[in-house]
Write a protein that holds these residues in place. Structure first.
Motif, short mmCIF file in Angstrom:
data_model
loop_
_atom_site.label_atom_id
_atom_site.label_comp_id
_atom_site.label_asym_id
_atom_site.label_seq_id
_atom_site.Cartn_x
_atom_site.Cartn_y
_atom_site.Cartn_z
N THR A 3 -1.32 6.75 1.26
CA THR A 3 -0.20 6.99 0.36
C THR A 3 0.32 5.65 -0.09
O THR A 3 -0.02 4.61 0.47
N VAL A 4 1.17 5.66 -1.10
CA VAL A 4 1.76 4.40 -1.57
C VAL A 4 2.54 3.76 -0.44
O VAL A 4 2.48 2.54 -0.23
N ALA A 5 3.23 4.55 0.37
CA ALA A 5 4.05 4.01 1.45
C ALA A 5 3.22 3.26 2.48
O ALA A 5 3.53 2.14 2.84
N ASN A 6 2.12 3.86 2.97
CA ASN A 6 1.36 3.16 4.00
C ASN A 6 0.39 2.14 3.39
O ASN A 6 -0.01 1.21 4.05
N ALA A 7 0.00 2.32 2.14
CA ALA A 7 -0.88 1.34 1.50
C ALA A 7 -0.16 0.01 1.34
O ALA A 7 -0.78 -1.04 1.38
N VAL A 8 1.14 0.05 1.14
CA VAL A 8 1.92 -1.18 1.00
C VAL A 8 2.01 -1.91 2.33
O VAL A 8 2.03 -3.13 2.37
N HIS A 9 2.01 -1.18 3.43
CA HIS A 9 2.20 -1.77 4.74
C HIS A 9 0.91 -2.17 5.45
O HIS A 9 0.93 -2.97 6.36
N LEU A 10 -0.20 -1.58 5.06
CA LEU A 10 -1.47 -1.87 5.71
C LEU A 10 -2.43 -2.50 4.70
O LEU A 10 -2.47 -2.09 3.55
N PRO A 11 -3.19 -3.49 5.16
CA PRO A 11 -4.17 -4.09 4.25
C PRO A 11 -5.21 -3.06 3.80
O PRO A 11 -5.59 -2.18 4.56
N ALA A 12 -5.64 -3.23 2.57
CA ALA A 12 -6.70 -2.36 2.06
C ALA A 12 -8.01 -2.78 2.69
O ALA A 12 -8.32 -3.96 2.78
N LEU A 13 -8.76 -1.82 3.20
CA LEU A 13 -10.08 -2.10 3.74
C LEU A 13 -11.12 -1.81 2.68
O LEU A 13 -10.90 -1.00 1.79
N ASP A 14 -12.28 -2.45 2.82
CA ASP A 14 -13.38 -2.15 1.91
C ASP A 14 -13.74 -0.67 2.03
O ASP A 14 -14.14 -0.05 1.06
N ASN A 15 -13.60 -0.13 3.23
CA ASN A 15 -13.83 1.29 3.46
C ASN A 15 -12.65 1.82 4.28
O ASN A 15 -12.69 1.82 5.50
N PRO A 16 -11.57 2.26 3.63
CA PRO A 16 -10.36 2.67 4.35
C PRO A 16 -10.57 3.83 5.30
O PRO A 16 -9.80 4.02 6.24
#
Length: 165
Positions: A3-16
């Motif tokens: 979600t936008v909320a957790n995507a802001v707090h966690l780094p994006a992985l090449d394969n989330p």
């Protein structure tokens, strides 16, 4: 699902979708590094013989490096949103580093015992590099640092005291 909320707090992985798997791999490496530091201290207290003073000091250096690597690995796990467990029960259950006998150990035997364990740990981490890289290159880079340090330690164990191990 991100979600936008957790995507802001966690780094994006090449394969989330592999976030938990990457965290579990980091946990395994963490357990081995913590166990290496505990074994290093055990041998630090147990070493006897003419080279015991030199080995005593060298073991302190190695233990310090393993603790720094463990911190690096644990911090990467936390960065990814995975809470690592470095408690004694988790380490005892999860480490694949063979324990050492609790007894006095001659200097050459200390070198042999550590060289085997450090080599095994380095090989296990090296095996993870490609799969981890497919999911997250930054975590792979952390593990490359771990392998680099462990392999340097292998060399030091072989060469510093003139032992053939």
């Amino acid at each position: 699902m991100e979600t936008v909320a957790n995507a802001v707090h966690l780094p994006a992985l090449d394969n989330p979708n592999e976030r938990d798997a990457v965290g579990a791999e980091l946990q395994t490496v963490l357990q081995d590094l913590i166990d290496l530091s505990l074994i290093g201290k055990q041998l630090h207290w147990s070493v006897v013989g003419p080279e015991s003073h030199s080995l005593h000091l060298f073991l302190d250096e190695l233990v310090g490096e393993w603790r720094e690597l463990a911190d690096l690995v644990a911090e990467r796990a936390v960065t990814l949103g995975f809470v690592p467990d470095g408690q004694s029960v988790a380490v005892a259950d999860g480490s694949r580093v063979e324990p050492v006998p609790v007894r006095s150990v001659a200097g050459h035997a200390v070198i042999w015992e550590l060289a085997r364990r450090v080599a095994g740990s380095a090989e296990r981490v090296r095996e993870r590099l490609t799969p981890i890289g497919a999911a997250d290159l930054v975590t792979q880079d952390v593990l490359v640092d771990v392998v680099r340090t462990l392999e340097k330690q292998q060399w030091l164990l072989r060469s510093q005291f003139g032992e053939k191990v």
